[in-house]
Design a protein around this motif. Structure first.
Motif, PDB file in Angstrom:
ATOM      1  N   ARG A 162      -7.699 -12.632   0.573  1.00 14.61           N
ATOM      2  CA  ARG A 162      -6.478 -11.943   0.981  1.00 14.61           C
ATOM      3  C   ARG A 162      -5.681 -11.511  -0.246  1.00 14.61           C
ATOM      4  O   ARG A 162      -5.405 -12.315  -1.129  1.00 14.61           O
ATOM      5  N   HIS A 163      -5.304 -10.220  -0.289  1.00 21.48           N
ATOM      6  CA  HIS A 163      -4.547  -9.672  -1.410  1.00 21.48           C
ATOM      7  C   HIS A 163      -3.238  -9.079  -0.900  1.00 21.48           C
ATOM      8  O   HIS A 163      -3.199  -8.456   0.174  1.00 21.48           O
ATOM      9  N   GLN A 164      -2.166  -9.251  -1.674  1.00 25.42           N
ATOM     10  CA  GLN A 164      -0.885  -8.623  -1.389  1.00 25.42           C
ATOM     11  C   GLN A 164      -0.737  -7.403  -2.291  1.00 25.42           C
ATOM     12  O   GLN A 164      -1.048  -7.465  -3.480  1.00 25.42           O
ATOM     13  N   LEU A 165      -0.260  -6.281  -1.739  1.00 26.90           N
ATOM     14  CA  LEU A 165      -0.096  -5.085  -2.534  1.00 26.90           C
ATOM     15  C   LEU A 165       1.044  -4.241  -1.992  1.00 26.90           C
ATOM     16  O   LEU A 165       1.596  -4.532  -0.918  1.00 26.90           O
ATOM     17  N   THR A 166       1.419  -3.228  -2.730  1.00 28.74           N
ATOM     18  CA  THR A 166       2.465  -2.307  -2.310  1.00 28.74           C
ATOM     19  C   THR A 166       1.963  -0.879  -2.466  1.00 28.74           C
ATOM     20  O   THR A 166       1.012  -0.609  -3.199  1.00 28.74           O
ATOM     21  N   PHE A 167       2.632   0.046  -1.766  1.00 27.95           N
ATOM     22  CA  PHE A 167       2.279   1.460  -1.884  1.00 27.95           C
ATOM     23  C   PHE A 167       3.498   2.308  -1.526  1.00 27.95           C
ATOM     24  O   PHE A 167       4.395   1.867  -0.806  1.00 27.95           O
ATOM     25  N   PRO A 168       3.548   3.546  -2.027  1.00 26.14           N
ATOM     26  CA  PRO A 168       4.708   4.401  -1.785  1.00 26.14           C
ATOM     27  C   PRO A 168       4.608   5.174  -0.473  1.00 26.14           C
ATOM     28  O   PRO A 168       3.518   5.537  -0.024  1.00 26.14           O
ATOM     29  N   CYS A 169       5.768   5.428   0.115  1.00 32.68           N
ATOM     30  CA  CYS A 169       5.836   6.284   1.303  1.00 32.68           C
ATOM     31  C   CYS A 169       7.192   6.982   1.319  1.00 32.68           C
ATOM     32  O   CYS A 169       8.223   6.344   1.554  1.00 32.68           O
ATOM     33  N   GLU A 170       7.196   8.246   1.033  1.00 33.70           N
ATOM     34  CA  GLU A 170       8.402   9.071   1.059  1.00 33.70           C
ATOM     35  C   GLU A 170       9.562   8.421   0.306  1.00 33.70           C
ATOM     36  O   GLU A 170      10.680   8.318   0.815  1.00 33.70           O
ATOM     37  N   GLY A 171       9.302   7.965  -0.908  1.00 30.39           N
ATOM     38  CA  GLY A 171      10.329   7.414  -1.755  1.00 30.39           C
ATOM     39  C   GLY A 171      10.593   5.933  -1.591  1.00 30.39           C
ATOM     40  O   GLY A 171      11.363   5.348  -2.360  1.00 30.39           O
ATOM     41  N   ALA A 172       9.968   5.289  -0.599  1.00 30.94           N
ATOM     42  CA  ALA A 172      10.138   3.851  -0.371  1.00 30.94           C
ATOM     43  C   ALA A 172       8.862   3.124  -0.762  1.00 30.94           C
ATOM     44  O   ALA A 172       7.769   3.694  -0.718  1.00 30.94           O
TER      45      ALA A 172
ATOM     46  N   ASP B 142      -7.163  -7.996   3.676  1.00 32.00           N
ATOM     47  CA  ASP B 142      -8.156  -9.063   3.812  1.00 32.00           C
ATOM     48  C   ASP B 142      -9.499  -8.424   3.483  1.00 32.00           C
ATOM     49  O   ASP B 142     -10.053  -7.670   4.294  1.00 32.00           O
ATOM     50  N   ASP B 143      -9.998  -8.701   2.296  1.00 31.55           N
ATOM     51  CA  ASP B 143     -11.196  -8.026   1.814  1.00 31.55           C
ATOM     52  C   ASP B 143     -12.447  -8.617   2.461  1.00 31.55           C
ATOM     53  O   ASP B 143     -12.480  -9.794   2.848  1.00 31.55           O
ATOM     54  N   ALA B 144     -13.476  -7.795   2.575  1.00 27.69           N
ATOM     55  CA  ALA B 144     -14.757  -8.200   3.147  1.00 27.69           C
ATOM     56  C   ALA B 144     -15.789  -7.162   2.734  1.00 27.69           C
ATOM     57  O   ALA B 144     -15.429  -6.049   2.336  1.00 27.69           O
ATOM     58  N   PRO B 145     -17.077  -7.471   2.834  1.00 26.85           N
ATOM     59  CA  PRO B 145     -18.102  -6.563   2.307  1.00 26.85           C
ATOM     60  C   PRO B 145     -18.438  -5.370   3.191  1.00 26.85           C
ATOM     61  O   PRO B 145     -19.140  -4.452   2.750  1.00 26.85           O
ATOM     62  N   GLY B 146     -17.971  -5.352   4.437  1.00 27.40           N
ATOM     63  CA  GLY B 146     -18.376  -4.302   5.360  1.00 27.40           C
ATOM     64  C   GLY B 146     -17.845  -2.929   4.994  1.00 27.40           C
ATOM     65  O   GLY B 146     -16.900  -2.775   4.213  1.00 27.40           O
TER      66      GLY B 146
ATOM     67  N   GLY C  20     -16.818  -9.938   8.406  1.00 28.20           N
ATOM     68  CA  GLY C  20     -17.392  -8.981   7.471  1.00 28.20           C
ATOM     69  C   GLY C  20     -16.700  -7.648   7.352  1.00 28.20           C
ATOM     70  O   GLY C  20     -17.194  -6.760   6.645  1.00 28.20           O
ATOM     71  N   HIS C  21     -15.534  -7.473   7.992  1.00 29.15           N
ATOM     72  CA  HIS C  21     -14.861  -6.174   7.977  1.00 29.15           C
ATOM     73  C   HIS C  21     -13.519  -6.256   7.254  1.00 29.15           C
ATOM     74  O   HIS C  21     -12.689  -7.102   7.602  1.00 29.15           O
ATOM     75  N   PRO C  22     -13.270  -5.390   6.270  1.00 28.90           N
ATOM     76  CA  PRO C  22     -11.961  -5.381   5.610  1.00 28.90           C
ATOM     77  C   PRO C  22     -10.846  -5.042   6.602  1.00 28.90           C
ATOM     78  O   PRO C  22     -11.044  -4.243   7.526  1.00 28.90           O
ATOM     79  N   VAL C  23      -9.685  -5.651   6.392  1.00 29.36           N
ATOM     80  CA  VAL C  23      -8.546  -5.426   7.287  1.00 29.36           C
ATOM     81  C   VAL C  23      -7.308  -5.133   6.444  1.00 29.36           C
ATOM     82  O   VAL C  23      -7.008  -5.861   5.491  1.00 29.36           O
TER      83      VAL C  23
END
Length: 265
Positions: free
Chosen positions: A2-12, A19-23, A55-58
């Protein structure tokens, strides 16, 4: 993992969890209502763990103004940019993906319908929200349950000796009782051409990718959907669970994960 991350969306800046997996087929989870990405009682986090262990990333995220994300909460009707940005970052964070399926419960299911087209390969739509008004709003006339729900509720109460005793003792709110019973004889009001029910109907009719509808048949929101969209139920695959749990709590979570995995595998 399990990884925590951030990403941008319209200035926020939005917060997300992978939840990583090989699928190569991933699941994007869109949260309903004002629920954070872990879900009620961590139900969504548990769902993500189950799917990833198979086996599936989420990928799941808090939309703008919710949980750990910045911005203004504009509700599900304004979440198209959030969902689109989440799909893009999911692909970057898990580059081996060839397919992404999205899951949404309640108004998240409605959002996935209303904001089409989206770059998704399939949808899981659980207990889609179809009420024009929200009961949480302060109105003189909150939205009544569908007639099927009212009938089922009163039939169950008539079979319950404790409910009959409460009625005889005068412990029942007769105003509420009469309001509910009166609704049984009223024809449904015609839907506005540009109202939510009509928009949901049009979105279901014009779906550009496969979808599966998941319904907890004892849930009021699911009952409203079943009553108002019989054509969709005959056209789109439907899985039903005899449960009143709107969020598939407890043991119902295993059923939900199994239904999703049947389509992902």
């Amino acid at each position: 993992m399990r990884h925590q991350l951030t990403f941008p969306c319209e200035g926020a800046t939005l917060a997300a969890t992978l939840d990583d997996a090989p699928g190569t087929t991933g699941l994007l989870i869109v949260s309903g209502g004002n629920e954070i990405r872990s879900g009620a009682h961590r139900g969504i986090a548990t769902l993500a763990q189950r799917i990833a262990e198979a086996g599936h990333p989420v990928f799941r995220f808090d939309r703008r103004g919710i949980g750990d994300s910045e911005g203004v909460n504009g509700g599900y009707t304004s979440s198209a940019p959030d969902i689109a940005a989440a799909i893009a970052v999911f692909r970057r964070a898990a580059p081996k993906l060839t397919r992404i399926t999205a899951f949404g419960n309640c108004d998240a299911a409605s959002a996935l319908l209303l904001h089409q087209p989206l770059p998704l390969d399939a949808l899981f739509l659980a207990n889609p929200w179809t009420y024009e008004n929200d009961d949480s709003e302060e109105t003189d006339e909150p939205t009544l349950p569908p007639a099927t729900a009212i009938r089922a509720r009163y039939l169950a109460r008539l079979k319950d000796p404790k409910s009959l005793i409460r009625l005889l003792k005068g412990e029942v709110d007769f105003r509420k009782l009469l309001r509910g019973l009166s609704a049984l004889g009223k024809p449904p009001a015609p839907a506005a051409p540009d109202g939510l029910p009509a928009r949901i109907e049009a979105a279901l009719a014009g779906l550009g990718c496969p979808a599966t509808i998941l319904l907890a048949t004892g849930d009021r929101t699911a009952q409203a959907f079943m009553e108002n969209y019989p054509t969709a139920l005959s056209r789109v695959p439907v899985e039903r669970l005899a449960s009143p749990s709107h969020s598939f709590a407890g043991d119902d979570g295993a059923w939900l994960a199994e239904r999703i995995l049947e389509k992902l595998d």
